[in-house]
Design a protein around this motif. Structure first.
Motif, PDB file in Angstrom:
ATOM      1  N   ALA A 142       0.918  -1.068  -0.076  1.00 39.03           N
ATOM      2  CA  ALA A 142      -0.086  -0.448   0.589  1.00 39.03           C
ATOM      3  C   ALA A 142       0.508   1.101   0.158  1.00 39.03           C
ATOM      4  O   ALA A 142       0.179   2.455  -0.773  1.00 39.03           O
ATOM      5  N   ARG A 143       2.242   0.934   0.692  1.00 37.83           N
ATOM      6  CA  ARG A 143       2.511   2.294   0.726  1.00 37.83           C
ATOM      7  C   ARG A 143       2.398   3.562   1.671  1.00 37.83           C
ATOM      8  O   ARG A 143       2.413   4.550   1.267  1.00 37.83           O
ATOM      9  N   LEU A 144       1.292   2.961   2.697  1.00 36.13           N
ATOM     10  CA  LEU A 144       0.800   4.352   3.482  1.00 36.13           C
ATOM     11  C   LEU A 144       1.685   4.997   3.530  1.00 36.13           C
ATOM     12  O   LEU A 144       2.611   4.448   4.505  1.00 36.13           O
ATOM     13  N   SER A 145       1.342   6.517   3.916  1.00 36.45           N
ATOM     14  CA  SER A 145       2.684   7.680   4.069  1.00 36.45           C
ATOM     15  C   SER A 145       1.502   7.959   4.875  1.00 36.45           C
ATOM     16  O   SER A 145       0.294   8.129   5.520  1.00 36.45           O
ATOM     17  N   ALA A 146       2.449   9.424   5.549  1.00 38.72           N
ATOM     18  CA  ALA A 146       1.773  10.482   6.697  1.00 38.72           C
ATOM     19  C   ALA A 146       0.301  11.075   6.270  1.00 38.72           C
ATOM     20  O   ALA A 146      -0.143  11.187   5.669  1.00 38.72           O
ATOM     21  N   ASP A 147      -0.013  10.697   7.115  1.00 44.55           N
ATOM     22  CA  ASP A 147      -1.862  11.615   7.632  1.00 44.55           C
ATOM     23  C   ASP A 147      -2.302  10.668   6.444  1.00 44.55           C
ATOM     24  O   ASP A 147      -3.887  11.067   6.380  1.00 44.55           O
ATOM     25  N   GLN A 148      -1.613  10.121   6.353  1.00 43.19           N
ATOM     26  CA  GLN A 148      -3.157   8.522   5.527  1.00 43.19           C
ATOM     27  C   GLN A 148      -4.034   8.327   6.591  1.00 43.19           C
ATOM     28  O   GLN A 148      -4.133   7.805   7.510  1.00 43.19           O
ATOM     29  N   SER A 149      -5.627   7.621   5.433  1.00 46.27           N
ATOM     30  CA  SER A 149      -6.416   6.881   6.639  1.00 46.27           C
ATOM     31  C   SER A 149      -6.317   5.112   6.480  1.00 46.27           C
ATOM     32  O   SER A 149      -5.688   5.268   4.759  1.00 46.27           O
ATOM     33  N   VAL A 150      -6.793   3.798   6.488  1.00 43.36           N
ATOM     34  CA  VAL A 150      -6.424   2.892   6.941  1.00 43.36           C
ATOM     35  C   VAL A 150      -7.759   1.984   7.218  1.00 43.36           C
ATOM     36  O   VAL A 150      -8.088   2.306   8.548  1.00 43.36           O
ATOM     37  N   ILE A 151      -8.137   1.247   6.474  1.00 41.46           N
ATOM     38  CA  ILE A 151      -9.125  -0.038   7.233  1.00 41.46           C
ATOM     39  C   ILE A 151      -8.998  -1.584   7.116  1.00 41.46           C
ATOM     40  O   ILE A 151      -9.050  -1.376   6.123  1.00 41.46           O
ATOM     41  N   VAL A 152      -9.115  -2.341   8.470  1.00 38.33           N
ATOM     42  CA  VAL A 152      -8.525  -3.556   8.564  1.00 38.33           C
ATOM     43  C   VAL A 152      -9.115  -4.369   8.560  1.00 38.33           C
ATOM     44  O   VAL A 152      -9.784  -4.146   9.669  1.00 38.33           O
ATOM     45  N   PHE A 153      -9.601  -5.289   7.074  1.00 44.69           N
ATOM     46  CA  PHE A 153     -11.032  -6.197   7.538  1.00 44.69           C
ATOM     47  C   PHE A 153     -10.074  -7.448   7.695  1.00 44.69           C
ATOM     48  O   PHE A 153      -9.375  -7.423   6.939  1.00 44.69           O
ATOM     49  N   GLY A 154     -10.796  -7.699   9.019  1.00 53.40           N
ATOM     50  CA  GLY A 154      -9.942  -8.884   9.627  1.00 53.40           C
ATOM     51  C   GLY A 154      -8.789  -9.420  10.252  1.00 53.40           C
ATOM     52  O   GLY A 154      -7.899  -8.388   9.754  1.00 53.40           O
ATOM     53  N   LEU A 155      -9.308  -9.273  11.782  1.00 58.33           N
ATOM     54  CA  LEU A 155      -8.372  -9.012  12.688  1.00 58.33           C
ATOM     55  C   LEU A 155      -7.517 -10.836  13.403  1.00 58.33           C
ATOM     56  O   LEU A 155      -8.010 -10.690  13.942  1.00 58.33           O
ATOM     57  N   GLY A 156      -7.448 -11.290  12.281  1.00 60.91           N
ATOM     58  CA  GLY A 156      -6.321 -12.129  12.702  1.00 60.91           C
ATOM     59  C   GLY A 156      -5.631 -12.356  13.243  1.00 60.91           C
ATOM     60  O   GLY A 156      -4.905 -11.072  12.823  1.00 60.91           O
ATOM     61  N   ALA A 157      -3.987 -13.047  12.824  1.00 62.18           N
ATOM     62  CA  ALA A 157      -2.354 -12.362  13.087  1.00 62.18           C
ATOM     63  C   ALA A 157      -1.946 -11.839  11.291  1.00 62.18           C
ATOM     64  O   ALA A 157      -1.315 -10.235  12.165  1.00 62.18           O
ATOM     65  N   VAL A 158      -2.481 -12.033  10.713  1.00 62.28           N
ATOM     66  CA  VAL A 158      -2.238 -10.428   9.480  1.00 62.28           C
ATOM     67  C   VAL A 158      -2.792  -9.651   9.307  1.00 62.28           C
ATOM     68  O   VAL A 158      -2.369  -8.626   9.555  1.00 62.28           O
ATOM     69  N   GLY A 159      -4.185  -9.436   9.435  1.00 60.42           N
ATOM     70  CA  GLY A 159      -4.243  -8.115   9.886  1.00 60.42           C
ATOM     71  C   GLY A 159      -4.189  -7.421  11.133  1.00 60.42           C
ATOM     72  O   GLY A 159      -3.773  -5.685  10.932  1.00 60.42           O
ATOM     73  N   LEU A 160      -3.726  -8.043  12.361  1.00 62.38           N
ATOM     74  CA  LEU A 160      -3.209  -6.911  13.702  1.00 62.38           C
ATOM     75  C   LEU A 160      -1.965  -6.876  13.300  1.00 62.38           C
ATOM     76  O   LEU A 160      -1.760  -5.728  13.424  1.00 62.38           O
ATOM     77  N   ALA A 161      -1.338  -7.215  12.531  1.00 67.93           N
ATOM     78  CA  ALA A 161       0.018  -7.328  11.846  1.00 67.93           C
ATOM     79  C   ALA A 161      -0.200  -5.982  11.287  1.00 67.93           C
ATOM     80  O   ALA A 161       0.617  -4.693  12.084  1.00 67.93           O
ATOM     81  N   ALA A 162      -0.822  -5.895  10.581  1.00 72.97           N
ATOM     82  CA  ALA A 162      -1.395  -4.564   9.352  1.00 72.97           C
ATOM     83  C   ALA A 162      -1.371  -3.517  10.723  1.00 72.97           C
ATOM     84  O   ALA A 162      -1.265  -2.599   9.966  1.00 72.97           O
ATOM     85  N   VAL A 163      -2.965  -3.903  11.411  1.00 74.43           N
ATOM     86  CA  VAL A 163      -3.217  -2.496  12.281  1.00 74.43           C
ATOM     87  C   VAL A 163      -1.359  -2.083  12.806  1.00 74.43           C
ATOM     88  O   VAL A 163      -1.558  -0.509  13.269  1.00 74.43           O
ATOM     89  N   MET A 164      -0.924  -2.426  13.421  1.00 75.73           N
ATOM     90  CA  MET A 164       0.138  -2.435  14.460  1.00 75.73           C
ATOM     91  C   MET A 164       1.384  -1.583  13.425  1.00 75.73           C
ATOM     92  O   MET A 164       1.433  -0.526  13.537  1.00 75.73           O
ATOM     93  N   ALA A 165       1.559  -1.944  11.963  1.00 77.17           N
ATOM     94  CA  ALA A 165       2.110  -1.441  10.703  1.00 77.17           C
ATOM     95  C   ALA A 165       1.986  -0.197  10.752  1.00 77.17           C
ATOM     96  O   ALA A 165       2.493   0.858  11.032  1.00 77.17           O
ATOM     97  N   ALA A 166       0.440  -0.603  10.526  1.00 73.71           N
ATOM     98  CA  ALA A 166      -0.103   0.983  10.284  1.00 73.71           C
ATOM     99  C   ALA A 166      -0.074   2.703  11.367  1.00 73.71           C
ATOM    100  O   ALA A 166       0.080   3.523  11.206  1.00 73.71           O
ATOM    101  N   ALA A 167      -0.247   1.965  12.591  1.00 73.81           N
ATOM    102  CA  ALA A 167      -0.105   1.989  13.505  1.00 73.81           C
ATOM    103  C   ALA A 167       0.750   3.032  13.898  1.00 73.81           C
ATOM    104  O   ALA A 167       1.211   4.380  14.647  1.00 73.81           O
ATOM    105  N   GLN A 168       1.534   3.151  13.060  1.00 73.13           N
ATOM    106  CA  GLN A 168       3.200   3.417  13.280  1.00 73.13           C
ATOM    107  C   GLN A 168       2.993   4.965  12.753  1.00 73.13           C
ATOM    108  O   GLN A 168       4.247   5.206  12.169  1.00 73.13           O
ATOM    109  N   ILE A 169       2.832   4.591  10.785  1.00 73.09           N
ATOM    110  CA  ILE A 169       3.107   5.518  10.533  1.00 73.09           C
ATOM    111  C   ILE A 169       2.614   7.117  11.375  1.00 73.09           C
ATOM    112  O   ILE A 169       1.690   7.094  11.565  1.00 73.09           O
ATOM    113  N   PRO A 170       2.970   8.385  10.670  1.00 77.20           N
ATOM    114  CA  PRO A 170       2.338   9.827  11.889  1.00 77.20           C
ATOM    115  C   PRO A 170       1.216  10.122  10.994  1.00 77.20           C
ATOM    116  O   PRO A 170       0.919  10.181   9.466  1.00 77.20           O
TER     117      PRO A 170
END
Length: 374
Positions: free
Chosen positions: A188-216
């Motif tokens: 996705a190359r999520l960049s600063a100040d962008q929004s993201v929605i993650v569907f499916g909170l298994g281990a992969v989805g939760l890891a995506a949440v962790m990564a997205a939360a690190q983006i300023p």
């Protein structure tokens, strides 16, 4: 050694009763040139394992399952460089040859030779080495077959890690972390100040949440039908969480006319369609989940050129494991990626079939396995 072998797919649930996986005693294979013998310390149960059992991913049988694991090297074959006996390693489910079109373009997760070997149940440097006690061929799962006490893998199927990293934590970096974090950072190359929605909170989805939360300045919305997974997502860094029916309202309240990125980690064509509807103009849907081959995606063809929306496939998070696993482990050391939150519990491998039900029902995120006797 003991190995969990699948001989028949499409087995009926509950798996605790139908027992699709049988623990068989098989000879410990010898590593050939370019291969390494690893003593498995921890292996994790992943939806990709379940997908082989329920027929969503067609693989040659019989097959020794398991692909996310950590271990200690106990023997190396000829022409193996950069790893020796005693090394602590994370196993990786796509071995990269380094020479094919994908590898040459910097996308080792899509290695052509690795994909061919994985599809046939072989290893990168030769045919399968697993055999039953009667000599019957047993196929390798994604070049790893980690639900076993030992695994022979290609050198390219492992990454050496520092010995002070707990091996139960390390195991989850081989699939869940690579795939989920990479979907956000690389695909996705999520960049600063962008929004993201993650569907499916298994281990992969939760890891995506962790990564997205690190983006300023990011806004992270997490979606799952199970309340306990919504709560876990908030612990992983999500700003908002809810059930699928709440997704449109959450997006409207916190992302205006749509999110910049949607990560689909369910494996459902209908969820993919819903994600496309929640994107802003020019937004990107990153497809991470593995739908059944019979599922079809039906959307207006004008959606893409007309609104600039993008559909991006992401396999293993477009990762380069040799680069990314050490980098992600460092983020974990720094307290920025709480991968330990994915670890539900640890069981003996004898409980593998009951654990398939627990995973299918969403009762566990990452259940790790070890052996009572090694």
């Amino acid at each position: 050694m003991t190995s969990a072998v699948l001989r028949t797919a499409h087995t009926a649930r509950p798996y605790a009763l139908s027992e699709p996986l049988t623990l068989e005693r098989v000879p410990v294979p010898e590593p050939r040139a370019g291969e390494v013998l690893v003593k498995i310390e921890f292996s994790s149960l992943c939806h990709s394992d379940l997908s082989v059992i329920n027929g969503s991913r067609i693989r040659p049988l019989p097959m020794a399952l398991g692909h996310e694991a950590s271990g200690i090297v106990v023997a190396v074959g000829d022409a193996v460089e950069g790893v020796g006996v005693g090394a602590h390693v994370v196993l990786v489910f796509v071995p990269s040859c380094g020479q094919c079109r994908a590898c040459a373009s910097g996308r080792p997760a899509l290695c052509h030779r690795g994909a061919a070997a994985n599809g046939s149940g072989d290893l990168l440097h030769g045919e399968a080495v697993l055999r039953s006690q009667s000599g019957e061929r047993i196929n390798h799962h994604l070049g790893v077959s980690a639900f076993s006490q030992y695994a022979v893998v290609a050198r390219e199927s492992l990454v050496v890690i520092d010995k002070d990293v707990p091996l139960d934590i390390a195991a989850m970096f081989g699939c869940a972390a690579l795939t989920g974090i990479g979907a956000v950072i690389h695909s996705a190359r999520l960049s600063a100040d962008q929004s993201v929605i993650v569907f499916g909170l298994g281990a992969v989805g939760l890891a995506a949440v962790m990564a997205a939360a690190q983006i300023p300045g990011s806004t992270v919305i997490a979606i799952d039908p199970l309340a306990q997974k919504q709560e876990l997502a908030l612990q992983c860094g999500a700003h908002f969480a809810g059930a699928p029916e709440q997704a449109p309202a959450l997006v409207a309240a916190h992302a205006g006319d749509g999110v910049d990125v949607a990560v689909e980690a369910v494996g459902s064509a209908s969820v993919m369609e819903a994600c496309l509807g929640l994107l802003t103009r020019g937004g990107a849907l990153v497809a991470v989940g593995l739908p059944h081959p019979d599922q079809m995606l039906e959307v207006p063809a004008l959606l893409f050129a007309g609104t600039g929306k993008r559909l991006i496939g992401s396999y293993m998070g477009d990762a380069d494991p040799a680069r990314d696993i050490p980098a992600y482990i460092q983020l974990w050391r720094d307290g920025r990626l709480p991968i330990e939150l994915l670890h539900t519990d640890t069981k003996d491998l004898s409980e593998i079939n009951e654990s398939l039900d627990a995973l299918a029902d969403g009762q566990v995120v990452r259940r790790l396995f070890t052996f009572s006797a090694k």
